[in-house]
Write a protein that holds these residues in place. Structure first.
Motif, PDB file in Angstrom:
ATOM      1  N   GLN A   1       1.046 -35.927 105.794  1.00  0.00           N
ATOM      2  CA  GLN A   1       2.382 -35.889 106.386  1.00  0.00           C
ATOM      3  C   GLN A   1       3.344 -35.605 105.232  1.00  0.00           C
ATOM      4  O   GLN A   1       3.613 -36.480 104.418  1.00  0.00           O
TER       5      GLN A   1
ATOM      6  N   GLU B   1       6.483 -35.178 104.839  1.00  0.00           N
ATOM      7  CA  GLU B   1       7.833 -35.751 104.777  1.00  0.00           C
ATOM      8  C   GLU B   1       7.772 -37.275 104.870  1.00  0.00           C
ATOM      9  O   GLU B   1       7.192 -37.814 105.802  1.00  0.00           O
ATOM     10  N   ASP B   2       8.393 -37.937 103.891  1.00  0.00           N
ATOM     11  CA  ASP B   2       8.465 -39.395 103.958  1.00  0.00           C
ATOM     12  C   ASP B   2       9.445 -39.834 105.039  1.00  0.00           C
ATOM     13  O   ASP B   2       9.253 -40.865 105.672  1.00  0.00           O
ATOM     14  N   GLN B   3      10.505 -39.052 105.216  1.00  0.00           N
ATOM     15  CA  GLN B   3      11.534 -39.411 106.174  1.00  0.00           C
ATOM     16  C   GLN B   3      12.120 -38.161 106.807  1.00  0.00           C
ATOM     17  O   GLN B   3      12.261 -37.123 106.155  1.00  0.00           O
ATOM     18  N   VAL B   4      12.431 -38.286 108.089  1.00  0.00           N
ATOM     19  CA  VAL B   4      13.106 -37.219 108.829  1.00  0.00           C
ATOM     20  C   VAL B   4      14.360 -37.816 109.447  1.00  0.00           C
ATOM     21  O   VAL B   4      14.294 -38.862 110.110  1.00  0.00           O
TER      22      VAL B   4
ATOM     23  N   LYS C   1       5.968 -33.481 110.928  1.00  0.00           N
ATOM     24  CA  LYS C   1       4.896 -32.571 110.544  1.00  0.00           C
ATOM     25  C   LYS C   1       3.605 -33.294 110.145  1.00  0.00           C
ATOM     26  O   LYS C   1       3.647 -34.382 109.557  1.00  0.00           O
TER      27      LYS C   1
ATOM     28  N   THR D   1       5.574 -41.097 108.458  1.00  0.00           N
ATOM     29  CA  THR D   1       6.893 -40.488 108.338  1.00  0.00           C
ATOM     30  C   THR D   1       7.898 -41.373 109.049  1.00  0.00           C
ATOM     31  O   THR D   1       7.731 -41.672 110.233  1.00  0.00           O
TER      32      THR D   1
END
Lengths: 113, 113
Positions: free
Chosen positions: A6, A8-11, A22, A107
């Motif tokens: 994944q 992205e750590d944060q969205v 993602k 995420t």
């Protein structure tokens, strides 16, 4: 070995906007892919899974995921995000050892009013 | 929610002491799992069980043992707790069909001082 990533750590997304989380995978055979959601101080809850068939999988709470074999991706989507969708989301793949799963790092989704 | 109860929900213990965490299910599911959740690592499998008295190691089994004497109970023991075992521990169950999703308990937060 089976694995998921994944990126992205944060969205961060505004309420009402589309949400995408993602996930990419690496498997040696047919991929069996899952999405889970975790709310604070709770265990993970199953959202949806891809086994075979249609590339677009529909799940709980209005979420869907698109399987793309050529890009080895399994992105989670929601057309219109809600503040209550703020949570930690995990992608997982069932490994070649039956009943065992490999999880991504997660995420964090933050939906602002 | 699936009938999964973890106890205790929170525990603080000292380095070197033994600790046992309990998972109890009312679903009569064959498969039971212990995971630990740490930031940046997602969930990692410690041990799992595929029936009474049938258990196997996961990817991070060192320092942990398990026992399953009844279908409904799966115990995780830290023989001599270390600070690296400070984590949130989740029990999960599965119906056993291939591609069955996991159902999770609400976790035990363990702090080793």
């Amino acid at each position: 070995a089976q694995s998921v990533a994944q990126p992205e750590d944060q969205v961060n997304v505004a309420e009402g906007n589309p949400l995408t989380v993602k996930c990419t995978y690496s498997v040696s055979g047919n991929p069996y892919l899952f999405w889970y959601v975790q709310y604070p101080n709770r265990g993970l809850q199953f959202l949806l899974k891809y086994i075979t068939g249609d590339n677009l999988v529909k799940g709980s709470y209005g979420f869907e995921a698109e399987f793309n074999k050529s890009q080895t991706s399994f992105h989670l989507k929601k057309p219109s995000a809600l503040v209550s969708d703020s949570a930690l989301y995990f992608c997982a793949v069932e490994t070649d050892s039956w009943g065992k799963f490999q999880f991504g790092a997660g995420t964090q989704v933050v939906v602002t009013p | 929610d699936a009938g999964i109860t973890q106890s205790p929900r929170h525990k603080v213990t000292e380095t070197g002491t033994p600790v046992t965490l309990r998972c109890h299910q009312t679903e009569n599911h064959r498969y039971m799992y212990w995971y630990r959740q740490d930031p940046g690592h997602g969930l990692r499998l410690i041990h799992y069980s595929y029936g009474v008295k049938d258990t196997d190691k996961g990817e991070v089994s060192d320092g942990y043992s398990v026992s399953r004497s009844k279908t409904e109970d799966f115990l995780l023991t830290l023989e001599s707790a270390t600070s690296s075992q400070t984590s949130v521990y989740f029990c999960a169950i599965s119906g056993g069909d291939y591609n069955s999703p996991l159902h999770f308990g609400n976790g035990t937060r363990l702090t080793v001082t």
